[in-house]
Design a protein around this motif. Structure first.
Motif, PDB file in Angstrom:
ATOM      1  N   ALA A  12     -42.590  29.170  35.177  1.00 44.00           N
ATOM      2  CA  ALA A  12     -41.687  29.823  36.114  1.00 44.00           C
ATOM      3  C   ALA A  12     -40.236  29.857  35.690  1.00 44.00           C
ATOM      4  O   ALA A  12     -39.661  30.882  36.225  1.00 44.00           O
ATOM      5  CB  ALA A  12     -42.069  29.126  37.771  1.00 44.00           C
ATOM      6  N   ALA A  13     -39.910  28.746  35.529  1.00 50.01           N
ATOM      7  CA  ALA A  13     -38.294  28.460  35.213  1.00 50.01           C
ATOM      8  C   ALA A  13     -37.807  29.633  34.114  1.00 50.01           C
ATOM      9  O   ALA A  13     -36.821  30.214  34.143  1.00 50.01           O
ATOM     10  CB  ALA A  13     -37.859  27.336  35.119  1.00 50.01           C
ATOM     11  N   GLU A  14     -38.642  29.660  33.046  1.00 51.36           N
ATOM     12  CA  GLU A  14     -38.150  30.462  32.053  1.00 51.36           C
ATOM     13  C   GLU A  14     -38.451  31.881  32.279  1.00 51.36           C
ATOM     14  O   GLU A  14     -37.572  32.500  31.747  1.00 51.36           O
ATOM     15  CB  GLU A  14     -39.303  29.939  30.849  1.00 51.36           C
ATOM     16  N   ARG A  62     -37.988  33.212  35.248  1.00 47.90           N
ATOM     17  CA  ARG A  62     -36.799  33.515  36.110  1.00 47.90           C
ATOM     18  C   ARG A  62     -35.547  33.841  35.133  1.00 47.90           C
ATOM     19  O   ARG A  62     -34.784  34.487  35.393  1.00 47.90           O
ATOM     20  CB  ARG A  62     -36.605  32.356  37.119  1.00 47.90           C
ATOM     21  N   LYS A  63     -35.385  32.956  34.372  1.00 46.03           N
ATOM     22  CA  LYS A  63     -34.150  33.116  33.415  1.00 46.03           C
ATOM     23  C   LYS A  63     -34.034  34.608  32.873  1.00 46.03           C
ATOM     24  O   LYS A  63     -33.064  35.068  32.606  1.00 46.03           O
ATOM     25  CB  LYS A  63     -34.432  32.203  32.271  1.00 46.03           C
ATOM     26  N   TYR A 115     -37.222  38.029  36.059  1.00 46.29           N
ATOM     27  CA  TYR A 115     -38.343  38.236  36.796  1.00 46.29           C
ATOM     28  C   TYR A 115     -38.444  37.851  38.062  1.00 46.29           C
ATOM     29  O   TYR A 115     -37.655  36.547  38.215  1.00 46.29           O
ATOM     30  CB  TYR A 115     -39.721  37.850  35.895  1.00 46.29           C
ATOM     31  N   THR A 116     -39.020  38.214  39.057  1.00 45.86           N
ATOM     32  CA  THR A 116     -39.218  37.739  40.485  1.00 45.86           C
ATOM     33  C   THR A 116     -40.410  36.816  40.420  1.00 45.86           C
ATOM     34  O   THR A 116     -41.509  37.365  40.146  1.00 45.86           O
ATOM     35  CB  THR A 116     -39.232  38.924  41.421  1.00 45.86           C
ATOM     36  N   VAL A 117     -40.294  35.401  40.548  1.00 46.87           N
ATOM     37  CA  VAL A 117     -41.241  34.623  40.319  1.00 46.87           C
ATOM     38  C   VAL A 117     -41.758  33.883  41.500  1.00 46.87           C
ATOM     39  O   VAL A 117     -40.876  33.302  42.530  1.00 46.87           O
ATOM     40  CB  VAL A 117     -40.774  33.535  39.384  1.00 46.87           C
ATOM     41  N   THR A 118     -42.858  33.742  41.643  1.00 42.81           N
ATOM     42  CA  THR A 118     -43.516  33.348  42.715  1.00 42.81           C
ATOM     43  C   THR A 118     -44.568  32.216  42.244  1.00 42.81           C
ATOM     44  O   THR A 118     -45.344  32.410  41.721  1.00 42.81           O
ATOM     45  CB  THR A 118     -44.310  34.057  43.775  1.00 42.81           C
ATOM     46  N   GLU A 119     -44.349  30.724  42.781  1.00 45.93           N
ATOM     47  CA  GLU A 119     -45.189  29.928  42.365  1.00 45.93           C
ATOM     48  C   GLU A 119     -46.187  29.146  43.469  1.00 45.93           C
ATOM     49  O   GLU A 119     -46.292  29.869  44.651  1.00 45.93           O
ATOM     50  CB  GLU A 119     -44.354  28.505  42.202  1.00 45.93           C
ATOM     51  N   ALA A 178     -45.291  36.552  38.023  1.00 52.11           N
ATOM     52  CA  ALA A 178     -43.850  37.076  37.767  1.00 52.11           C
ATOM     53  C   ALA A 178     -43.810  38.495  37.723  1.00 52.11           C
ATOM     54  O   ALA A 178     -44.648  39.178  37.068  1.00 52.11           O
ATOM     55  CB  ALA A 178     -43.455  36.236  36.448  1.00 52.11           C
TER      56      ALA A 178
END
Length: 452
Positions: free
Chosen positions: A68-70, A72-73, A76-80, A96
């Motif tokens: 998820a962190a990668e 976001r960098k 991308y809009t990321v939901t966990e 993502a």
């Protein structure tokens, strides 16, 4: 029909009109491969980190956080934490999204979980992780199925697609799926409203690394590619006694031993030989002390077929075989075997959409070259990625990603001894060319599907 002088002004006007439009960059096969190669140093470090730090199904907390962190960098809009298991617990699914105007919606999926396997590769980045499995046993943990390769490829594709937004339109949905090895992760994500929350895709793509194809190549096949999988528990119940007085018992250990042997005759002697099926007893638990005959023994089975009819027939045969053994030993009616078919560790046949597969085959050939695109064979292994296609309503395709050293593979074929493959403690993909090829091929496929 028109003479030369009449055509010239038209061509000149068209040229002026085209020149006035903003340029649209186009990727070439060499451009994609070169770009993937530039990513390789950082992707290799990510791969080694993932390989050193595997997590079992239902426990992908750190793995999903890294993915998820990668993403976001990269913008991308990321939901966990997407996914609800049957017992109500939360899954570690990652979604993502990268929106880029109007166009198709493409889902690309990677699995994240590892296996309870003690690694024996001897690699300098080998896993030494230990954990406790669902049965409470202390086990080694290893990415013995290559999900670390899959995640690394997904990140590489995410980077390429973010950098190439001028070359495509639509929505890219990247999925980090938990619990593929227990085949309940895709179902958990869908049960948590995956498509209701993030949109239903027009296409689904995935890949799986493979030790029977050389690194640098991919393999594709239309139609059924992977078998269905059904998890079954068989508990032989008896009457316990002291080990020195077996005549006072109804020994479930002995009954379980007979069941393991007789179960092999179900496929061999009760199923049409032209109907592929595999029934394996992969787990057996019973007893607490050498001199005590226990009350019960539980066995874990996996069943693979390409037919629902054959699947149902074998389940009925498993029940009849267990009951027959118990009756032969005079087990009381209230202690007859319990056969439980899992409602969650079950997945249908994974079938590749023919039209989509042939389209992607052409993309792979134009990107990698015909000599690097192989035909794939159907196998009795299973995957839950097919659930994302909603019973084939959404065109879906999985391709095989070659992960074997070409020289070693050629020698293995020559001597007839296969290389260690998925689920082996010796499985060791040649990661650099495998990752580069995966990123190159999947990016080319994504660009093709999102060009409309």
């Amino acid at each position: 029909m028109f003479s030369g002088p009449m055509i010239r002004p038209v061509i000149t006007l068209a040229a002026i009109t085209i020149a006035a439009l903003p340029p649209i960059a186009q990727s070439t096969p060499s451009d994609l491969a070169a770009s993937a190669a530039k990513q390789l140093p950082s992707l290799s470090e990510t791969y080694k980190h993932l390989h050193r730090n595997p997590e079992l199904s239902h426990h992908e907390e750190k793995t999903s956080a890294l993915l998820a962190a990668e993403l976001r960098k990269l913008g991308y809009t990321v939901t966990e934490r997407i996914g609800k298991y049957a017992d109500g617990s939360q899954a570690y699914g990652v979604v993502a999204i990268l929106q880029n105007g109007v166009g198709p919606r493409l889902l690309i999926r990677s699995d994240m979980d590892a296996l309870p396997v003690v690694e024996k590769t001897g690699l300098d980045y080998a896993s030494t992780v230990r954990s406790t499995n669902a049965q409470g046993q202390d086990v080694g943990v290893m990415h013995a199925c290559g999900h670390d390769i899959h995640m690394t490829v997904l990140l590489g594709v995410a980077h390429e697609m973010a950098d190439r937004k001028s070359q495509w339109h639509g929505t890219l949905m990247l999925i980090g799926q938990p619990s593929e090895e227990t085949i309940d992760g895709a179902r958990a994500m869908l049960a948590d409203g995956l498509y209701e929350r993030f949109g239903k895709p027009d296409f689904v793509l995935s890949e799986h690394d493979d030790s029977t194809h050389a690194a640098g190549s991919v393999a594709l096949k239309s139609g059924p590619m992977l078998a269905s999988s059904t998890s079954i528990d068989v508990t032989m119940r008896g009457v316990g006694a002291h080990g020195s007085a077996p005549q006072l018992s109804k020994d479930p250990v002995l009954m379980a031993a007979e069941f393991v042997v007789l179960a092999q005759t179900i496929v061999a002697r009760q199923i049409d030989p032209q109907q592929p099926a595999v029934l394996t007893v992969g787990m057996i638990h019973g007893g607490a002390k050498r001199n005590i005959i226990p009350e019960e023994v539980t066995m874990g089975l996996t069943l693979r077929t390409y037919s629902d009819k054959v699947r149902d027939q074998i389940i009925a045969d498993v029940r009849r075989t267990a009951d027959g053994i118990a009756m032969g030993y005079g087990v009381p009616q209230d202690r007859m075997p319990i056969v439980t078919v899992s409602a969650t560790e079950i997945t249908p046949v994974e079938a590749n959409d023919p039209t989509l597969t042939e389209r992607m085959r052409k993309v792979a050939i134009s990107t990698l070259g015909a000599d690097h695109v192989d035909p794939a064979d159907s196998v009795m292994g299973s995957e839950d990625v097919g659930l994302f296609s909603l019973d084939g309503k959404i065109p879906a395709m999985m391709f095989r990603l070659g992960a074997a050293d070409p020289t070693k593979l050629a020698h293995a074929v020559e001597i007839g001894v296969p290389l260690p493959g998925p689920h082996s403690p010796l499985f060791a993909p040649v990661y650099a060319p495998t990752i580069q090829t995966g990123v190159t091929a999947m990016t080319a496929m994504a660009l093709d599907l999102l060009k409309e």
